[in-house]
Design a protein around this motif. Structure first.
Motif, PDB file in Angstrom:
ATOM      1  N   PHE A   1     -69.276 -67.279 -83.253  1.00  0.00           N
ATOM      2  CA  PHE A   1     -69.050 -68.176 -84.396  1.00  0.00           C
ATOM      3  C   PHE A   1     -69.555 -69.574 -84.068  1.00  0.00           C
ATOM      4  CE2 PHE A   1     -65.251 -67.829 -81.773  1.00  0.00           C
ATOM      5  CZ  PHE A   1     -64.965 -69.145 -81.457  1.00  0.00           C
ATOM      6  N   ALA A   2     -69.812 -70.355 -85.115  1.00  0.00           N
ATOM      7  CA  ALA A   2     -70.204 -71.761 -84.962  1.00  0.00           C
ATOM      8  C   ALA A   2     -68.951 -72.619 -84.913  1.00  0.00           C
ATOM      9  CB  ALA A   2     -71.069 -72.184 -86.139  1.00  0.00           C
ATOM     10  N   GLY A   3     -69.044 -73.763 -84.232  1.00  0.00           N
ATOM     11  CA  GLY A   3     -67.900 -74.682 -84.167  1.00  0.00           C
ATOM     12  C   GLY A   3     -66.851 -74.187 -83.185  1.00  0.00           C
ATOM     13  N   GLY A   4     -65.738 -74.922 -83.138  1.00  0.00           N
ATOM     14  CA  GLY A   4     -64.705 -74.574 -82.156  1.00  0.00           C
ATOM     15  C   GLY A   4     -63.311 -74.819 -82.667  1.00  0.00           C
ATOM     16  N   TYR A   5     -62.341 -74.628 -81.772  1.00  0.00           N
ATOM     17  CA  TYR A   5     -60.941 -74.771 -82.171  1.00  0.00           C
ATOM     18  C   TYR A   5     -60.108 -75.362 -81.033  1.00  0.00           C
ATOM     19  CZ  TYR A   5     -60.291 -70.313 -79.617  1.00  0.00           C
ATOM     20  OH  TYR A   5     -60.282 -69.331 -78.662  1.00  0.00           O
ATOM     21  N   GLU A   6     -58.995 -75.960 -81.411  1.00  0.00           N
ATOM     22  CA  GLU A   6     -57.991 -76.462 -80.470  1.00  0.00           C
ATOM     23  C   GLU A   6     -56.793 -75.509 -80.493  1.00  0.00           C
ATOM     24  OE1 GLU A   6     -58.654 -79.391 -79.002  1.00  0.00           O
ATOM     25  OE2 GLU A   6     -59.938 -80.498 -80.385  1.00  0.00           O
ATOM     26  N   LEU A   7     -56.078 -75.427 -79.382  1.00  0.00           N
ATOM     27  CA  LEU A   7     -54.778 -74.746 -79.341  1.00  0.00           C
ATOM     28  C   LEU A   7     -53.733 -75.813 -79.064  1.00  0.00           C
ATOM     29  CD1 LEU A   7     -55.788 -71.644 -77.162  1.00  0.00           C
ATOM     30  CD2 LEU A   7     -55.550 -71.737 -79.656  1.00  0.00           C
ATOM     31  N   GLU A   8     -52.711 -75.910 -79.913  1.00  0.00           N
ATOM     32  CA  GLU A   8     -51.713 -76.982 -79.803  1.00  0.00           C
ATOM     33  C   GLU A   8     -50.305 -76.398 -79.851  1.00  0.00           C
ATOM     34  OE1 GLU A   8     -54.725 -80.023 -82.174  1.00  0.00           O
ATOM     35  OE2 GLU A   8     -52.658 -79.882 -82.873  1.00  0.00           O
ATOM     36  N   THR A   9     -49.420 -76.922 -79.008  1.00  0.00           N
ATOM     37  CA  THR A   9     -48.041 -76.408 -79.022  1.00  0.00           C
ATOM     38  C   THR A   9     -47.450 -76.580 -80.419  1.00  0.00           C
ATOM     39  OG1 THR A   9     -47.184 -78.546 -78.244  1.00  0.00           O
ATOM     40  CG2 THR A   9     -47.523 -76.828 -76.577  1.00  0.00           C
ATOM     41  N   LEU A  10     -46.689 -75.593 -80.841  1.00  0.00           N
ATOM     42  CA  LEU A  10     -46.025 -75.682 -82.147  1.00  0.00           C
ATOM     43  C   LEU A  10     -44.740 -74.881 -82.118  1.00  0.00           C
ATOM     44  CD1 LEU A  10     -46.141 -76.708 -85.071  1.00  0.00           C
ATOM     45  CD2 LEU A  10     -47.190 -74.547 -85.690  1.00  0.00           C
ATOM     46  N   SER A  11     -43.673 -75.532 -82.522  1.00  0.00           N
ATOM     47  CA  SER A  11     -42.409 -74.842 -82.719  1.00  0.00           C
ATOM     48  C   SER A  11     -42.013 -75.070 -84.161  1.00  0.00           C
ATOM     49  CB  SER A  11     -41.359 -75.457 -81.792  1.00  0.00           C
ATOM     50  OG  SER A  11     -40.083 -75.275 -82.339  1.00  0.00           O
ATOM     51  N   LEU A  12     -41.766 -73.992 -84.876  1.00  0.00           N
ATOM     52  CA  LEU A  12     -41.265 -74.138 -86.244  1.00  0.00           C
ATOM     53  C   LEU A  12     -39.777 -73.839 -86.223  1.00  0.00           C
ATOM     54  CD1 LEU A  12     -44.042 -72.339 -88.286  1.00  0.00           C
ATOM     55  CD2 LEU A  12     -43.446 -74.747 -88.419  1.00  0.00           C
ATOM     56  N   GLY A  13     -39.022 -74.587 -86.999  1.00  0.00           N
ATOM     57  CA  GLY A  13     -37.585 -74.312 -87.101  1.00  0.00           C
ATOM     58  C   GLY A  13     -37.348 -72.908 -87.611  1.00  0.00           C
ATOM     59  N   LEU A  14     -36.168 -72.370 -87.345  1.00  0.00           N
ATOM     60  CA  LEU A  14     -35.851 -70.991 -87.732  1.00  0.00           C
ATOM     61  C   LEU A  14     -36.130 -70.665 -89.196  1.00  0.00           C
ATOM     62  CD1 LEU A  14     -32.690 -69.866 -85.769  1.00  0.00           C
ATOM     63  CD2 LEU A  14     -34.805 -68.593 -86.070  1.00  0.00           C
ATOM     64  N   PRO A  15     -35.789 -71.544 -90.152  1.00  0.00           N
ATOM     65  CA  PRO A  15     -36.062 -71.183 -91.544  1.00  0.00           C
ATOM     66  C   PRO A  15     -37.549 -70.970 -91.810  1.00  0.00           C
ATOM     67  CG  PRO A  15     -34.742 -73.211 -91.426  1.00  0.00           C
ATOM     68  CD  PRO A  15     -35.130 -72.844 -90.037  1.00  0.00           C
ATOM     69  N   PHE A  16     -38.383 -71.825 -91.207  1.00  0.00           N
ATOM     70  CA  PHE A  16     -39.818 -71.699 -91.421  1.00  0.00           C
ATOM     71  C   PHE A  16     -40.376 -70.514 -90.636  1.00  0.00           C
ATOM     72  CE2 PHE A  16     -39.115 -76.072 -92.695  1.00  0.00           C
ATOM     73  CZ  PHE A  16     -39.767 -76.070 -93.903  1.00  0.00           C
ATOM     74  N   MET A  17     -39.842 -70.320 -89.448  1.00  0.00           N
ATOM     75  CA  MET A  17     -40.255 -69.153 -88.659  1.00  0.00           C
ATOM     76  C   MET A  17     -40.010 -67.881 -89.475  1.00  0.00           C
ATOM     77  SD  MET A  17     -41.368 -67.863 -85.880  1.00  0.00           S
ATOM     78  CE  MET A  17     -41.261 -69.000 -84.526  1.00  0.00           C
TER      79      MET A  17
ATOM     80  N   HIS B   1     -35.939 -67.791 -76.677  1.00  0.00           N
ATOM     81  CA  HIS B   1     -36.777 -67.301 -75.574  1.00  0.00           C
ATOM     82  C   HIS B   1     -38.265 -67.367 -75.934  1.00  0.00           C
ATOM     83  CE1 HIS B   1     -32.991 -65.879 -74.043  1.00  0.00           C
ATOM     84  NE2 HIS B   1     -33.535 -65.236 -73.023  1.00  0.00           N
ATOM     85  N   MET B   2     -38.587 -68.098 -76.986  1.00  0.00           N
ATOM     86  CA  MET B   2     -39.927 -68.047 -77.560  1.00  0.00           C
ATOM     87  C   MET B   2     -40.753 -69.282 -77.199  1.00  0.00           C
ATOM     88  SD  MET B   2     -40.454 -67.319 -81.604  1.00  0.00           S
ATOM     89  CE  MET B   2     -39.547 -65.803 -81.774  1.00  0.00           C
ATOM     90  N   ALA B   3     -42.062 -69.067 -77.011  1.00  0.00           N
ATOM     91  CA  ALA B   3     -43.036 -70.170 -76.911  1.00  0.00           C
ATOM     92  C   ALA B   3     -44.028 -69.984 -78.052  1.00  0.00           C
ATOM     93  CB  ALA B   3     -43.753 -70.132 -75.573  1.00  0.00           C
ATOM     94  N   GLY B   4     -44.653 -71.081 -78.492  1.00  0.00           N
ATOM     95  CA  GLY B   4     -45.562 -70.936 -79.624  1.00  0.00           C
ATOM     96  C   GLY B   4     -46.679 -71.962 -79.620  1.00  0.00           C
ATOM     97  N   LEU B   5     -47.770 -71.576 -80.278  1.00  0.00           N
ATOM     98  CA  LEU B   5     -48.885 -72.511 -80.423  1.00  0.00           C
ATOM     99  C   LEU B   5     -49.540 -72.320 -81.785  1.00  0.00           C
ATOM    100  CD1 LEU B   5     -51.731 -70.755 -80.080  1.00  0.00           C
ATOM    101  CD2 LEU B   5     -51.180 -70.903 -77.673  1.00  0.00           C
ATOM    102  N   TRP B   6     -50.299 -73.328 -82.155  1.00  0.00           N
ATOM    103  CA  TRP B   6     -51.000 -73.363 -83.444  1.00  0.00           C
ATOM    104  C   TRP B   6     -52.488 -73.473 -83.170  1.00  0.00           C
ATOM    105  CZ3 TRP B   6     -52.043 -78.072 -86.947  1.00  0.00           C
ATOM    106  CH2 TRP B   6     -52.350 -77.665 -88.255  1.00  0.00           C
ATOM    107  N   ILE B   7     -53.267 -72.737 -83.950  1.00  0.00           N
ATOM    108  CA  ILE B   7     -54.724 -72.777 -83.863  1.00  0.00           C
ATOM    109  C   ILE B   7     -55.235 -73.792 -84.893  1.00  0.00           C
ATOM    110  CG2 ILE B   7     -56.840 -71.434 -84.202  1.00  0.00           C
ATOM    111  CD1 ILE B   7     -54.827 -68.916 -83.735  1.00  0.00           C
ATOM    112  N   VAL B   8     -56.070 -74.733 -84.461  1.00  0.00           N
ATOM    113  CA  VAL B   8     -56.707 -75.685 -85.378  1.00  0.00           C
ATOM    114  C   VAL B   8     -58.211 -75.565 -85.170  1.00  0.00           C
ATOM    115  CG1 VAL B   8     -56.826 -78.076 -86.151  1.00  0.00           C
ATOM    116  CG2 VAL B   8     -54.772 -77.271 -84.999  1.00  0.00           C
ATOM    117  N   GLY B   9     -58.902 -74.976 -86.141  1.00  0.00           N
ATOM    118  CA  GLY B   9     -60.332 -74.747 -85.950  1.00  0.00           C
ATOM    119  C   GLY B   9     -61.151 -75.228 -87.128  1.00  0.00           C
ATOM    120  N   GLU B  10     -62.431 -75.428 -86.882  1.00  0.00           N
ATOM    121  CA  GLU B  10     -63.322 -75.917 -87.933  1.00  0.00           C
ATOM    122  C   GLU B  10     -63.669 -74.789 -88.902  1.00  0.00           C
ATOM    123  OE1 GLU B  10     -67.558 -78.205 -88.674  1.00  0.00           O
ATOM    124  OE2 GLU B  10     -66.933 -77.817 -86.618  1.00  0.00           O
TER     125      GLU B  10
END
Length: 523
Positions: free
Chosen positions: A341-357, A379-388
């Protein structure tokens, strides 16, 4: 007492929206002695009013006005009336944003040059370069208190970051740290440092995170040259026979229509409401809406290629403690087509509160797979993908004439289809993120599909030639000299980076241009 301006005062600059673009532009102009009226559709909630509870906070801050959606994107299917998670309040989405403040890379200003023509995409080079933007990025970072600039330390890493960093090391990633964040890591600007509360998306109750609500706006008001009018929903921009804009019609807090006269109007209502307003301002002179001789108003809507990955571990992680997004891996934010693919992406820590999860894991899902995920939230870890994502002409905002808002105006319809490049990027990011968590002993890893995004871009894009876009290199509309666009809708490409730093930098640059033009009486 803050200054108030007369409705008939046609010497003022009227700015529509008080977020990263509008709030910054307003203060920058006020500091130069230029009179400004900011019209904000939402109310004013000071930071002590913020609520550390996800649903209640969403009710307080979110822009919940009716919208419709179309296209094959997942948001249309699962969240048809909420294509974007943005804020309707003084400060705009700078109250809700996470604080990640990254500069665009050189190639991201010149996507057509670097990526070439991509089928089904509508790529264009920005009419400005990274080199031109660098001095404004520097000013914005100083203004916003961005960590790891100006000698300010980075924020400490929470457990969510520690898991990410351990995985990044296993995968051989080199650029993993707690980010460049517009959150005070030390006391500065008469505001305290980050208290690690973890409710960054619900408005920072401490004022440590930069928001125009309690930085730019009070500073602008102190000059006596700026008035912020909350609960002022702009309906239409008026113009005279020559096509020059003359004022703005808005519904006040009681629903009564008012007109504020103006010398200059700057639209900063975000990438959905800004084109909607231009389209709703149609007239016999401008039958297709304002600034739309190119037919490009509303087109090329981008929202970043997003998705999340969560992982469950044997031991507690408590990912929700500490700064929400202070954790980033930048290694994949390059242009390297060997990945497919063209372009790229960042991986960023993200925790959503239980209602949003619960809402975003898989709407409508139930059963053991779903409930055990929620059971193991601590017991959970999470991240968010931010890509072009790729600009596409048919990814666009149009008026839905069949659905009207409370003022009788057609609402915005948001049409979006993922481009194959977006899907290839997202799948690569899912794979890398799963590998990252597997490398450090995750017992279960699950991706969540994209949900309503706060990164809404394009729709009034910058272009060298008037036929390719809506505004010039200063955010000035090609068609109307005294009409400007001051938000993320002027972006020509989305880049892999979170957009706020660039929006603020462009607003600082635009203020210089507007002041010069006013001085020389060009507008």
């Amino acid at each position: 007492m803050a200054k108030t301006f007369d409705l008939k005062d046609d010497s003022v600059v009227v700015i529509i929206g008080s977020g990263a673009g509008g709030g910054t532009l307003g203060n920058e102009l006020a500091q130069k002695g230029i009179d400004v009226v900011i019209l904000e559709a939402g109310g004013r909630h000071e930071y002590e009013d913020f609520i550390n509870d996800e649903w209640d906070s969403f009710g307080q801050l979110a822009w919940k006005d009716m919208r419709t959606t179309s296209g094959s994107w997942r948001v249309h299917k699962d969240f048809p009336n909420l294509p974007a998670w943005i804020v309707k309040a003084v400060g705009g989405s700078t109250t809700h944003w996470a604080g990640a403040s990254l500069r665009f890379q050189e190639h991201e200003f010149k996507t057509l040059t670097h990526y070439g023509k991509i089928d089904g995409a509508n790529l264009l080079d920005w009419p400005i370069t990274l080199q031109e933007m660098e001095p404004y990025y520097t000013k914005a970072e100083a203004k916003m208190g961005v960590t790891s600039t100006n000698g300010w330390p980075r924020l400490p890493g929470n457990n969510n970051f520690k898991v990410m960093k351990a995985g990044a090391d296993k995968l051989g990633y080199k650029e993993c740290h707690t980010g460049n964040m517009a959150i005070n890591s030390v006391e500065r600007d008469d505001r305290m440092s980050c208290q690690q509360t973890g409710f960054c998306f619900q408005g920072c109750k401490w004022g440590a995170k930069w928001s125009t609500l309690y930085t730019e706006i009070p500073k602008g008001e102190e000059t006596g040259h700026m008035e912020v009018r909350p609960n002022a929903m702009v309906i239409k921009i008026n113009h005279d026979d020559s096509g020059k804009v003359t004022g703005v019609v808005y519904a006040d807090k009681d629903g009564k229509m008012q007109e504020q006269k103006a010398r200059i109007v700057a639209v900063a209502g975000n990438s959905i409401e800004s084109p909607r307003l231009l389209l709703n301002s149609e007239s016999s002179k401008f039958p297709d809406g304002l600034a739309n001789s190119s037919g490009q108003v509303g087109r090329n809507y981008m929202r970043h290629t997003t998705g999340s990955v969560y992982a469950i571990f044997d031991k507690p992680v408590h990912m929700y403690r500490g700064t929400t997004m202070a954790g980033i891996i930048r290694d994949e934010a390059r242009h390297d087509t060997s990945r497919g693919f063209a372009g790229g992406y960042e991986l960023e820590t993200l925790s959503l509160g239980l209602p949003f999860m619960a809402a975003f894991l898989d709407p409508g899902a139930w059963g053991r797979s779903f409930t055990t995920a929620l059971d193991h939230y601590d017991h959970m870890a999470g991240l968010w993908i931010v890509g072009e994502d790729m600009a596409r002409e048919d990814n666009r905002i149009t008026l839905n004439k069949d659905v009207k808002d409370e003022h009788g105006m057609p609402v915005a319809n948001v049409n979006f289809d993922d481009h194959p490049n977006d899907e290839a990027m997202r799948n690569h990011a899912y794979k890398q993120s799963a590998a990252l968590y597997d490398a450090v002993g995750a017992t279960r890893v699950f991706p969540t599909p994209p949900y309503p995004s706060t990164h809404n871009l394009g729709t009034n894009r910058m272009s060298e030639k008037p036929e390719d876009g809506v505004v010039n290199r200063h955010g000035q509309t090609h068609d109307i000299k005294n009409l400007f666009v001051s938000d993320g809708s002027q972006f020509t490409s989305g880049a892999a980076e979170n957009p706020t730093l660039t929006i603020v930098s462009l607003a600082i640059r635009q203020a210089d241009y507007i002041a010069d033009q006013m001085k020389s009486k060009s507008i």
